[in-house]
Enzyme design. Structure first.
Site, PDB file in Angstrom:
ATOM      1  N   ASN A 103      -2.474   2.712   3.379  1.00  0.00           N
ATOM      2  CA  ASN A 103      -1.950   4.037   3.764  1.00  0.00           C
ATOM      3  C   ASN A 103      -2.754   5.148   3.080  1.00  0.00           C
ATOM      4  O   ASN A 103      -3.060   6.169   3.682  1.00  0.00           O
ATOM      5  CB  ASN A 103      -0.480   4.146   3.354  1.00  0.00           C
ATOM      6  CG  ASN A 103       0.422   3.337   4.242  1.00  0.00           C
ATOM      7  OD1 ASN A 103       0.250   3.312   5.465  1.00  0.00           O
ATOM      8  ND2 ASN A 103       1.369   2.625   3.645  1.00  0.00           N
ATOM      9  N   THR A 116       2.998  -6.086   2.521  1.00  0.00           N
ATOM     10  CA  THR A 116       3.401  -4.965   3.396  1.00  0.00           C
ATOM     11  C   THR A 116       2.261  -3.966   3.592  1.00  0.00           C
ATOM     12  O   THR A 116       2.506  -2.796   3.916  1.00  0.00           O
ATOM     13  CB  THR A 116       4.627  -4.232   2.819  1.00  0.00           C
ATOM     14  OG1 THR A 116       4.254  -3.639   1.556  1.00  0.00           O
ATOM     15  CG2 THR A 116       5.811  -5.156   2.638  1.00  0.00           C
ATOM     16  N   PHE A 146      -1.051  -1.150  12.240  1.00  0.00           N
ATOM     17  CA  PHE A 146      -1.930  -0.645  11.193  1.00  0.00           C
ATOM     18  C   PHE A 146      -2.368  -1.712  10.176  1.00  0.00           C
ATOM     19  O   PHE A 146      -3.549  -1.801   9.842  1.00  0.00           O
ATOM     20  CB  PHE A 146      -1.264   0.512  10.445  1.00  0.00           C
ATOM     21  CG  PHE A 146      -2.103   1.032   9.301  1.00  0.00           C
ATOM     22  CD1 PHE A 146      -1.862   0.610   8.005  1.00  0.00           C
ATOM     23  CD2 PHE A 146      -3.155   1.906   9.544  1.00  0.00           C
ATOM     24  CE1 PHE A 146      -2.649   1.079   6.957  1.00  0.00           C
ATOM     25  CE2 PHE A 146      -3.947   2.377   8.507  1.00  0.00           C
ATOM     26  CZ  PHE A 146      -3.698   1.953   7.211  1.00  0.00           C
ATOM     27  N   ASN A 147      -1.442  -2.491   9.633  1.00  0.00           N
ATOM     28  CA  ASN A 147      -1.797  -3.424   8.560  1.00  0.00           C
ATOM     29  C   ASN A 147      -2.844  -4.440   9.015  1.00  0.00           C
ATOM     30  O   ASN A 147      -3.700  -4.852   8.235  1.00  0.00           O
ATOM     31  CB  ASN A 147      -0.556  -4.167   8.042  1.00  0.00           C
ATOM     32  CG  ASN A 147       0.332  -3.270   7.207  1.00  0.00           C
ATOM     33  OD1 ASN A 147      -0.106  -2.249   6.674  1.00  0.00           O
ATOM     34  ND2 ASN A 147       1.606  -3.621   7.116  1.00  0.00           N
ATOM     35  N   ASP A 200       0.852  -1.204   0.000  1.00  0.00           N
ATOM     36  CA  ASP A 200       0.000   0.000   0.000  1.00  0.00           C
ATOM     37  C   ASP A 200       0.888   1.255   0.000  1.00  0.00           C
ATOM     38  O   ASP A 200       0.904   2.045   0.938  1.00  0.00           O
ATOM     39  CB  ASP A 200      -0.964   0.007   1.200  1.00  0.00           C
ATOM     40  CG  ASP A 200      -0.245   0.000   2.550  1.00  0.00           C
ATOM     41  OD1 ASP A 200      -0.856   0.457   3.546  1.00  0.00           O
ATOM     42  OD2 ASP A 200       0.930  -0.421   2.616  1.00  0.00           O
ATOM     43  N   ASP A 245       6.675   1.347   1.996  1.00  0.00           N
ATOM     44  CA  ASP A 245       6.447   0.368   0.924  1.00  0.00           C
ATOM     45  C   ASP A 245       7.324   0.706  -0.285  1.00  0.00           C
ATOM     46  O   ASP A 245       7.917  -0.170  -0.913  1.00  0.00           O
ATOM     47  CB  ASP A 245       4.990   0.386   0.467  1.00  0.00           C
ATOM     48  CG  ASP A 245       3.993   0.134   1.582  1.00  0.00           C
ATOM     49  OD1 ASP A 245       3.760   1.051   2.386  1.00  0.00           O
ATOM     50  OD2 ASP A 245       3.473  -0.994   1.651  1.00  0.00           O
ATOM     51  N   HIS A 301       9.411   0.227   8.377  1.00  0.00           N
ATOM     52  CA  HIS A 301       8.755  -1.059   8.616  1.00  0.00           C
ATOM     53  C   HIS A 301       8.909  -2.013   7.420  1.00  0.00           C
ATOM     54  O   HIS A 301       9.478  -3.094   7.546  1.00  0.00           O
ATOM     55  CB  HIS A 301       7.262  -0.845   8.867  1.00  0.00           C
ATOM     56  CG  HIS A 301       6.931   0.082   9.999  1.00  0.00           C
ATOM     57  ND1 HIS A 301       7.037  -0.257  11.329  1.00  0.00           N
ATOM     58  CD2 HIS A 301       6.481   1.359   9.981  1.00  0.00           C
ATOM     59  CE1 HIS A 301       6.661   0.767  12.086  1.00  0.00           C
ATOM     60  NE2 HIS A 301       6.317   1.748  11.293  1.00  0.00           N
ATOM     61  N   ASP A 302       8.392  -1.612   6.272  1.00  0.00           N
ATOM     62  CA  ASP A 302       8.247  -2.548   5.153  1.00  0.00           C
ATOM     63  C   ASP A 302       9.571  -3.029   4.544  1.00  0.00           C
ATOM     64  O   ASP A 302       9.661  -4.193   4.127  1.00  0.00           O
ATOM     65  CB  ASP A 302       7.372  -1.924   4.068  1.00  0.00           C
ATOM     66  CG  ASP A 302       5.954  -1.692   4.568  1.00  0.00           C
ATOM     67  OD1 ASP A 302       5.263  -0.816   4.016  1.00  0.00           O
ATOM     68  OD2 ASP A 302       5.537  -2.370   5.521  1.00  0.00           O
TER      69      ASP A 302
HETATM   70  O1  RIB Z   1       2.325  -0.340  10.790  1.00  0.00           O
HETATM   71  C1  RIB Z   1       3.214  -0.129   9.725  1.00  0.00           C
HETATM   72  C2  RIB Z   1       2.619  -0.559   8.433  1.00  0.00           C
HETATM   73  O2  RIB Z   1       1.450   0.220   8.159  1.00  0.00           O
HETATM   74  C3  RIB Z   1       3.543  -0.331   7.232  1.00  0.00           C
HETATM   75  O3  RIB Z   1       3.291  -1.309   6.273  1.00  0.00           O
HETATM   76  C4  RIB Z   1       3.136   1.017   6.725  1.00  0.00           C
HETATM   77  O4  RIB Z   1       3.397   1.180   5.326  1.00  0.00           O
HETATM   78  C5  RIB Z   1       1.653   0.973   6.958  1.00  0.00           C
HETATM   79  O5  RIB Z   1       1.071   0.277   5.871  1.00  0.00           O
HETATM   80 CA    CA Z   2       2.754  -0.639   4.007  1.00  0.00          CA
END
Ligand code: RIB
Ligand code: CA
Length: 311
Positions: free
Chosen positions: A40, A126, A168-169, A10, A15, A242-243
């Site tokens: 996102n 991701t 979040f994901n 996303d 990403d 993160h990703d």
């Molecule tokens: O929590 C982090 C994740 O949420 C990452 O993948 C960031 O891009 C958002 O999608």
């Molecule tokens: Ca992401």
């Protein structure tokens, strides 16, 4: 051995960095396609951003497939407060001029995985897991084609980011996460416990800024925005990347520490929506997964910056 990889994402700042690191690793990763999902930012914006990153990398031969515009059940939640309205922070990337694919991501996943040999494709996810979950609902047998799922998502000791209890994901589509995490294929889940150890500190930011290569330059404009946001929201010294940890794991798994455990997802509508219980014995627990709980940040940054500099 070279992996055939589909990245479902996303984009979103981190990403995009993951995509660039993957594109800079053609000897290890054969990127078959990029699928995008609402997360996102809207799926339309994710579609544009993924195509722009591929154009920047000179890899418009890699198809981008637009996927689900909303989660399976819950109402959409976005993270443009972190990634900016464009999803690219302060970076401005030209639109790709390549002819867009008209094939929906779910149809692409069903057709490609349905025709692939068993265990022949690595799925990197991701973002919210809506696309792959929907494809599994259409045809559960497609899971057989997947040798491993490497997913950024969840939290254990770190609790959460979009809420105190959820990452979040997972939060964005908990029902999809429950389906995917229970699909029975080998899963490596890289949650906040690991990814919050991988921050774009001022020193790493300076190294990216000093690079003369186009991908780190774009990444600097992207993550500079998120660093500012983090500074306001989290007071952190640098945004968590993160990703890109998913790509780092594929390239150098020894830089990560893992344990075998179970995971279950809270799909309730309450305050614990999207909570991942790691290692708990709860109803809905799935088969054991490879839970990543730590990483070696400096060599990981060296690796990923080096890959981006190859573009
Ligand atoms: O929590 C982090 C994740 O949420 C990452 O993948 C960031 O891009 C958002 O999608
Ligand atoms: Ca992401």
């Amino acid at each position: 051995m070279k992996r055939s990889v589909i990245i479902d994402c996303d984009p979103g700042v981190d990403d995009c960095i993951a995509l660039m690191a993957a594109l800079g690793s053609p000897d290890e990763l054969d990127l078959m396609a990029v699928c995008v999902v609402a997360g996102n930012v809207s799926v339309e914006t994710c579609f544009r951003n993924a195509r722009s990153v591929l154009a920047l990398a000179g890899r418009e031969d890699v198809p981008v497939h637009a996927g689900c515009a909303r989660p399976l059940k819950v109402e959409p939640e976005f993270a443009d407060h972190i990634h900016g309205e464009s999803g690219l922070g302060k970076a401005v990337l030209p639109d790709s001029l390549a002819p867009p694919s008209g094939l929906h991501a779910v149809d692409y996943l069903c057709e490609t995985l349905g025709a692939a040999a068993p265990g022949s494709i690595t799925m990197v996810i991701t973002g919210p897991m809506t696309n792959f979950a929907t494809a599994l609902q259409c045809d559960p047998a497609i899971a057989e084609a997947v040798d491993e799922l490497v997913i950024m998502g969840g939290a254990d000791i770190e609790g959460g980011n979009i809420t105190p209890h959820a990452e979040f994901n997972i939060y964005a589509d908990p029902d999809a996460a429950q389906i995917v995490l229970g699909c029975g294929r080998p899963i490596t889940l890289i949650g906040l416990d690991a990814t919050l150890q991988f921050r774009c500190t001022p020193a790493r930011m300076a190294r990216m800024q000093a690079s003369k290569h186009r991908a780190p330059a774009a990444a600097t404009a992207m993550i500079g925005h998120v660093n500012d946001v983090y500074g306001k929201i989290y007071g952190a010294e640098g945004a968590a990347m993160h990703d890109p940890c998913t790509i780092g794991y594929l390239l150098a798994p020894d830089l990560f520490t893992a344990r075998r455990t179970s995971v279950s997802v809270d799909c309730s509508a309450g305050e614990r929506r999207g909570h991942t219980a790691i290692g708990g014995v709860r109803t809905g627990s799935t088969d054991a997964i490879n839970w990543i709980r730590g990483l070696h940040a400096e060599p990981l940054f060296d690796l990923l910056l080096g890959r981006m500099e190859r573009l």
